[in-house]
Design a protein around this motif. Structure first.
Motif, short mmCIF file in Angstrom:
data_model
loop_
_atom_site.label_atom_id
_atom_site.label_comp_id
_atom_site.label_asym_id
_atom_site.label_seq_id
_atom_site.Cartn_x
_atom_site.Cartn_y
_atom_site.Cartn_z
N GLN A 12 0.93 -1.13 -0.04
CA GLN A 12 0.09 -0.31 -0.02
C GLN A 12 0.92 1.18 0.00
OE1 GLN A 12 -2.59 -1.20 3.43
NE2 GLN A 12 -4.36 -0.73 2.08
N ARG A 13 1.89 1.17 0.64
CA ARG A 13 2.69 2.36 0.73
C ARG A 13 3.34 2.60 -0.47
NH1 ARG A 13 8.17 2.27 4.85
NH2 ARG A 13 9.19 4.10 3.89
N LEU A 14 3.62 1.54 -1.21
CA LEU A 14 4.41 1.69 -2.57
C LEU A 14 3.48 1.94 -3.83
CD1 LEU A 14 6.93 -1.28 -2.07
CD2 LEU A 14 7.60 1.14 -2.40
N HIS A 15 2.30 1.69 -3.71
CA HIS A 15 1.30 1.65 -4.77
C HIS A 15 0.86 3.23 -5.33
CE1 HIS A 15 0.01 -2.61 -4.46
NE2 HIS A 15 0.98 -2.39 -5.13
N GLY A 16 1.39 4.37 -4.38
CA GLY A 16 1.57 5.67 -4.86
C GLY A 16 2.66 6.09 -5.69
N SER A 17 3.34 5.24 -5.77
CA SER A 17 4.76 5.27 -6.83
C SER A 17 4.62 4.70 -8.20
CB SER A 17 5.82 4.83 -6.07
OG SER A 17 6.11 5.54 -4.79
N GLY A 18 5.25 5.35 -9.01
CA GLY A 18 5.23 4.81 -10.16
C GLY A 18 6.21 3.55 -10.54
N PRO A 19 6.23 2.87 -11.66
CA PRO A 19 6.73 1.67 -11.95
C PRO A 19 8.52 1.95 -12.27
CG PRO A 19 5.52 1.85 -13.77
CD PRO A 19 4.85 2.94 -12.77
N ARG A 24 13.09 5.32 -16.93
CA ARG A 24 14.07 4.26 -17.63
C ARG A 24 14.33 3.30 -16.54
NH1 ARG A 24 19.44 5.00 -16.97
NH2 ARG A 24 20.16 7.10 -16.27
N LEU A 25 14.59 3.86 -15.37
CA LEU A 25 14.90 2.78 -14.22
C LEU A 25 13.85 2.32 -13.29
CD1 LEU A 25 18.20 5.04 -12.89
CD2 LEU A 25 18.08 3.17 -14.46
N THR A 26 13.81 1.03 -13.31
CA THR A 26 12.94 0.24 -12.71
C THR A 26 12.70 0.51 -10.95
OG1 THR A 26 12.74 -1.64 -14.31
CG2 THR A 26 11.69 -1.93 -12.21
N ASN A 27 11.46 0.77 -10.53
CA ASN A 27 11.10 0.73 -9.13
C ASN A 27 11.24 -0.75 -8.70
OD1 ASN A 27 10.05 0.45 -6.53
ND2 ASN A 27 8.23 1.37 -7.02
N GLY A 114 10.75 -6.60 -22.44
CA GLY A 114 10.53 -5.30 -21.91
C GLY A 114 10.87 -4.72 -20.77
N GLY A 115 11.33 -3.63 -20.62
CA GLY A 115 11.50 -3.25 -19.30
C GLY A 115 12.78 -3.71 -18.77
N GLY A 185 22.52 1.09 -23.65
CA GLY A 185 21.24 0.59 -22.78
C GLY A 185 20.97 -0.80 -23.33
N PHE A 186 19.85 -1.06 -22.48
CA PHE A 186 19.35 -2.77 -22.70
C PHE A 186 18.67 -2.68 -24.29
CE2 PHE A 186 16.03 -5.84 -22.49
CZ PHE A 186 16.70 -6.80 -21.80
#
Length: 338
Positions: A12-19, A24-27, A114-115, A185-186
């Motif tokens: 829940q704490r994290l779902h206010g943040s983007g992926p 370009r850098l993954t959460n 992807g990603g 990059g990838f």
């Protein structure tokens, strides 16, 4: 699986943040907190998150709702991440999560690269949690975030030439030729991959149970290989093991007819990452002593790097001294989280 409520709190704490951050850098936070909770370290989840928080960005804005009529043009458009996550959130509120997963898995599987393979890894963590315990709101939302991220970063590769390979997974990975130009990059590197060795034993598989066995073999081989080849690129080569392991973790939630194509996609992803980042020659590695799985997990947690934690999580799935050596090698090669 965690029954303390800590995992749900963290999600829940994290779902206010983007992926992603910086576009370009993954959460990695949702994957790490799931791994810690699954390994009985829920007590460390919020402390780890406190260190990682500065790497999070706000959840992105939407563009246009994704619907059954317009989803195809939105596939692979990273600007539509919020739209895709909202789409899967609505779908999972209306239908059983396994049904939604079974519908979308074959659509997303061709874009497993992807990603940098992070979306399928995030989905694998989410599915492990759902298979192990109650389908709570935060856990279903996490699956929606993972599937939405995958849809937004969906990246198929063109036809790859079938190069000479080998029968076993380890030998087939050894047959992968590193790219001549290992820079960029990838996505830049992925565009240079034009052919991959045939993993003969997997190429002819038609039985779902055999596909499961071969995928287990691939995860084991890629994990072991990190100990001697991880120096090529300590972060990115983690995904040669964690991406196929995410697929392996998801198989029990999928219809059995999807297991064989899942094996083939996992091989392509693991072999492509190997081609893009592997060194020209291995380096012998022996860990500095003998360690229990609990001790290796403690070292990974003390180090804190997200890829170290996730490779250790996969190494614990594989089991055995060689897998633990790979996790310890990752600790040595990686920069700690600060």
């Amino acid at each position: 699986m965690d029954t303390t409520g800590v995992l749900d709190e963290a999600l829940q704490r994290l779902h206010g943040s983007g992926p992603e951050r910086w576009g370009r850098l993954t959460n990695h936070a949702p994957m790490v907190v799931e791994a810690l909770a699954a390994r009985g370290r829920a007590d460390s989840v919020h402390r780890w998150l406190d260190l990682y928080t500065h790497r999070l960005e706000d959840f992105p804005s939407g563009v246009e709702p994704v619907t059954a009529a317009n989803w195809r043009p939105a596939l692979g458009d990273p600007r539509r991440a919020a739209d895709w996550i909202d789409h899967f959130g609505r779908a999972l509120a209306e239908r059983p999560w396994r049904e939604v997963l079974a519908e979308w898995w074959p659509r997303l599987l061709p874009g497993v690269h992807g990603g940098a393979t992070h979306p399928v890894i995030r989905v694998g963590h989410a599915v492990r949690t759902l298979l192990a315990g109650e389908a709570t709101g935060p856990r279903l939302a996490e699956l929606a975030h993972g599937l939405g991220y995958w849809a937004a970063r969906h990246h198929p590769v063109p036809h790859l030439a079938a190069l000479p390979g080998a029968d076993g997974a380890a030998a087939a990975l050894d047959a992968v030729e590193p790219l001549a130009e290992q820079d960029g990059g990838f996505d830049d590197r992925l565009g240079r991959v034009t052919g991959l060795p045939v993993w003969t034993a997997a190429d002819a598989v038609t039985d779902p149970a055999e596909a499961h066995r071969r995928l287990t073999e691939l995860v084991r081989a890629a994990t072991h290989r990190y100990a001697t080849h991880g120096h090529g690129e300590p972060t990115m080569l983690v995904h040669a093991a964690t991406a196929p392991n995410a697929v392996l973790r998801t198989l029990p939630a999928l219809p059995r007819e999807l297991w064989v194509p899942s094996l083939r996609a996992a091989w392509t992803a693991s072999a492509a990452v190997t081609a893009m980042y592997a060194p020209r020659a291995p380096v012998a590695y022996a860990p500095p002593g003998t360690f229990t799985p609990e001790e290796v997990l403690e070292q990974a947690l003390a180090h804190g790097d997200e890829h170290v934690v996730k490779l250790t999580d996969t190494a614990l799935d594989v089991g055995g001294e060689q897998a633990l050596a790979a996790a310890l090698r990752c600790v040595e090669l990686s920069e700690p989280l600060t």
